[in-house]
Design a protein around this motif. Structure first.
Motif, PDB file in Angstrom:
ATOM      1  N   VAL A 173       5.465  -7.193  -9.160  1.00 32.78           N
ATOM      2  CA  VAL A 173       5.473  -5.931  -8.422  1.00 32.78           C
ATOM      3  C   VAL A 173       4.742  -4.854  -9.220  1.00 32.78           C
ATOM      4  CG1 VAL A 173       6.947  -4.087  -7.544  1.00 32.78           C
ATOM      5  CG2 VAL A 173       7.527  -6.457  -7.071  1.00 32.78           C
ATOM      6  N   THR A 191       3.319 -10.353  -1.398  1.00 31.46           N
ATOM      7  CA  THR A 191       4.408  -9.770  -2.177  1.00 31.46           C
ATOM      8  C   THR A 191       5.659  -9.586  -1.330  1.00 31.46           C
ATOM      9  OG1 THR A 191       2.795  -8.576  -3.535  1.00 31.46           O
ATOM     10  CG2 THR A 191       5.080  -7.833  -3.642  1.00 31.46           C
ATOM     11  N   ALA A 244      11.436  -5.392  -2.511  1.00 30.10           N
ATOM     12  CA  ALA A 244      10.371  -5.227  -3.502  1.00 30.10           C
ATOM     13  C   ALA A 244      10.766  -4.200  -4.555  1.00 30.10           C
ATOM     14  CB  ALA A 244       9.071  -4.815  -2.817  1.00 30.10           C
TER      15      ALA A 244
END
Length: 638
Positions: free
Chosen positions: A418, A255, A67
């Protein structure tokens, strides 16, 4: 048993002097600290007894690393760094680049990541917790993220537009037989470079330029002519927003899974393009231009400015996203080593991308029989003009066009969603009892996406490129990032305490960070950022919009309003904090410069049999518990 119960109720408060509960009565407690969210909810997968959804955690360390990598490794690594390296002395550019990386990039990267992990809070709440006087840093960073969400995604809409046209039998930007082409369209190649002036159309333009300006942008001649919305481009923009929404709608649960694709796929494409570029004729010459050292360039202050701005842009510093992503880590995650690993990955990607880009530009220069300086470009000019033109000259051009634009989309997509996740994290942590119920988070996210999409529609008009450039230059500009970097360093280095923050990192990781980080947070980082900021003001000039246009006064004014919309939140918050905090000026200042002492704050001490405590003492609690009972009672609030 009484001793164990006493330890479980200990709250290790990191204030200059021990503070007892009677010293901070409800009448004396200032309202700003009372408004800070009462801790993050348990990081489990279910809901609490109040019906609130749990805050969540990364399912694995890999999710966190991917991420963050997806956030910081974006378009700037591919389309900006290689050009800056070529422009500023080749391999010599690494001298100022590495200097800024060591003095600013890594220290601030570690600061933001570890701050999120230590507090388990997003950007706004983390700063209000750690040093309430600088709570404006969190708000300013979220405004910058909001600005970035509006304009950054427009690049992805352009890439989707190109991608859809890449499946045609003949790439439309490789010839002049399209409906949008004009009589001035001329196919430049090595066969007609010797064409005389009589053979060359007046104001000749290339097919790739006409595709970019007339089909993609419908570009107007001035900023005053916005014109109607380009609905093809608007549809591409809507499709990207839809993808972003579903990447973020379930928080880190979604995510964390999507980044496995979006963070790794660009590396596959980059490797494919690197291998393909290295096998093209002229590739060696392009790489030589990329790395050829020119030591005289070090005397140019602009080279140092370019190196500094590249670090701030490519590392996602001061946007609050690193703090938000770090907040989903387990308390004992080794954020110190992670920061080094991610910084190394980011800079290495930038360096390797240069080989993939300049090998193709070298091939393009040889095919056209021109010097590489005439084809080397930066930013959108590289992604949507130079590289598509080079792809059209290759065998199987459709294949390489699809690979390239998929890479561009994936590079930008994870940076976009993000950042959106970071924004949602900060808002949710501010109002957890309001948002973490039912589907309120999903509805709020939908509202944010729709508003950003509607604002972004102005950038898919004929004058939209000019608006995009103003947003890009001012909203998340070097001036904004530098100012936030200066105040971040001051907040941790001088108000919260660099030694105290190092002790917090030691409590999480088990060892102290290098002493050079304390030196950077207190002296080197703010000094370098201040010098760079002053230099940027001295060398400031009106924004050039291309095609000979310079941003008019009203556009420049609008741009500075975008800049100040984030930066002004620092003094506004500080003034508000002083006004609303009771006590004398000295008492207000002391309280606002001290961490929040609420025992419900989400600081964790892993040495206390799962007890949740607020901890920032230089000594771990298991060492403190060895002290006498009287010593313990001097440091508790019951």
């Amino acid at each position: 048993m009484e001793q164990q119960e006493l330890i479980r109720r200990v709250v290790c408060v990191s204030l200059p002097e021990p503070v007892m509960v009677d010293q901070l009565s409800p009448q004396q407690g200032h309202p700003l600290l009372n408004k800070v969210p009462q801790g993050s909810l348990p990081n489990g997968k279910g809901a609490t007894k109040d019906g609130l959804h749990a805050r969540g955690q990364w399912a694995s360390k890999a999710e966190f690393l991917l991420a963050v990598a997806g956030q910081i490794i974006g378009l700037g690594n591919v389309w900006r760094f290689p050009y800056l390296c070529y422009k500023n002395g080749g391999g010599v550019f690494f001298v100022p680049y590495l200097l800024f990386l060591v003095l600013c990039g890594i220290p601030l990267f570690l600061l933001e990541t570890s701050l999120g992990q230590y507090t388990s809070l997003g950007g706004v709440s983390a700063w209000r917790t750690i040093c309430p006087l600088f709570g404006g840093l969190g708000y300013a960073s979220q405004v910058m993220i909001l600005h970035g969400c509006v304009y950054y995604i427009v690049i992805l809409a352009w890439a989707v537009f190109y991608l859809t046209y890449s499946f045609q039998e003949v790439l439309p930007w490789s010839h002049c037989n399209n409906t949008w082409n004009t009589n001035s369209c001329f196919l430049f190649d090595h066969h007609n470079q010797t064409a005389t002036g009589s053979n060359l159309p007046e104001n000749a333009t290339s097919p790739v330029m006409e595709f970019w300006e007339r089909e993609v942008l419908h570009l107007s001649n001035t900023l005053d002519e916005l014109g109607p919305i380009n609905w093809k481009l608007a549809l591409c923009l809507a499709s990207v927003w839809l993808v972003c929404y579903f990447c973020v709608w379930k928080g880190v649960k979604s995510t964390g899974k999507v980044v496995y694709l979006t963070a790794t796929f660009p590396y596959v494409m980059l490797f494919v393009l690197l291998v393909r570029g290295a096998t093209l004729p002229g590739a060696t010459q392009g790489i030589i231009y990329y790395l050829k050292p020119n030591h005289t360039r070090l005397a140019d202050p602009q080279v140092w400015m370019d190196a500094g701005t590249q670090i701030f842009f490519s590392y996602g510093i001061c946007l609050g996203s690193l703090t938000a992503l770090g907040s989903y880590n387990k308390y004992n995650n080794d954020c110190y080593k992670d920061s080094f690993l991610l910084c190394l990955l980011n800079s290495s990607t930038s360096f390797l991308a240069g080989f993939a880009i300049f090998s193709v530009l070298g091939f393009m220069a040889e095919e056209q029989g021109v010097d590489i300086s005439t084809v080397a470009q930066s930013g959108p000019g590289l992604a949507f003009i130079a590289y598509p033109r080079a792809v059209a000259m290759m065998p199987l051009p459709q294949l390489w066009a699809v690979c390239f634009f998929l890479m561009i989309i994936m590079l930008g997509l994870d940076t976009q969603f993000v950042s959106l996740e970071a924004l949602m994290t900060s808002v949710t942590d501010l109002y957890p009892h309001l948002i973490r119920r039912g589907h309120r988070r999903e509805l709020l996210l939908m509202f944010v996406c729709i508003v950003c999409f509607l604002v972004g529609l102005v950038m898919v008009t004929p004058g939209g490129l000019y608006v995009f450039q103003i947003y890009d230059h001012f909203s998340c500009s070097g001036a904004s990032l530098l100012l936030l970097s200066i105040f971040q360093s001051l907040a941790i280095g001088w108000f919260y305490g660099a030694e105290r923050f190092s002790a917090n990192i030691r409590d999480m990781t088990g060892y102290n960070p290098l002493s050079v980080f304390r030196l950077c947070w207190k002296y080197l980082t703010p000094a370098v950022c201040t010098a760079t900021f002053v230099f940027s003001l001295v060398r400031w000039s009106p924004l050039s919009l291309g095609k000979g246009l310079v941003a008019p006064a009203w556009a420049t004014t609008l741009g500075w309003i975008l800049t100040l919309s984030s930066v002004l939140l620092l003094p506004i918050w500080a003034i508000y904090a002083f006004v609303t905090t009771p006590g004398t000026l000295t008492q207000r200042f002391q309280r606002l410069c001290s961490p929040t002492i609420d025992s419900k704050m989400p600081f964790h001490c892993p040495h206390t049999n799962n007890a949740t405590v607020a901890y920032s003492s230089p000594l771990p609690l298991n060492e403190k518990s060895k002290e006498s009972n009287g010593d313990i009672q001097d440091n508790i609030i019951i």
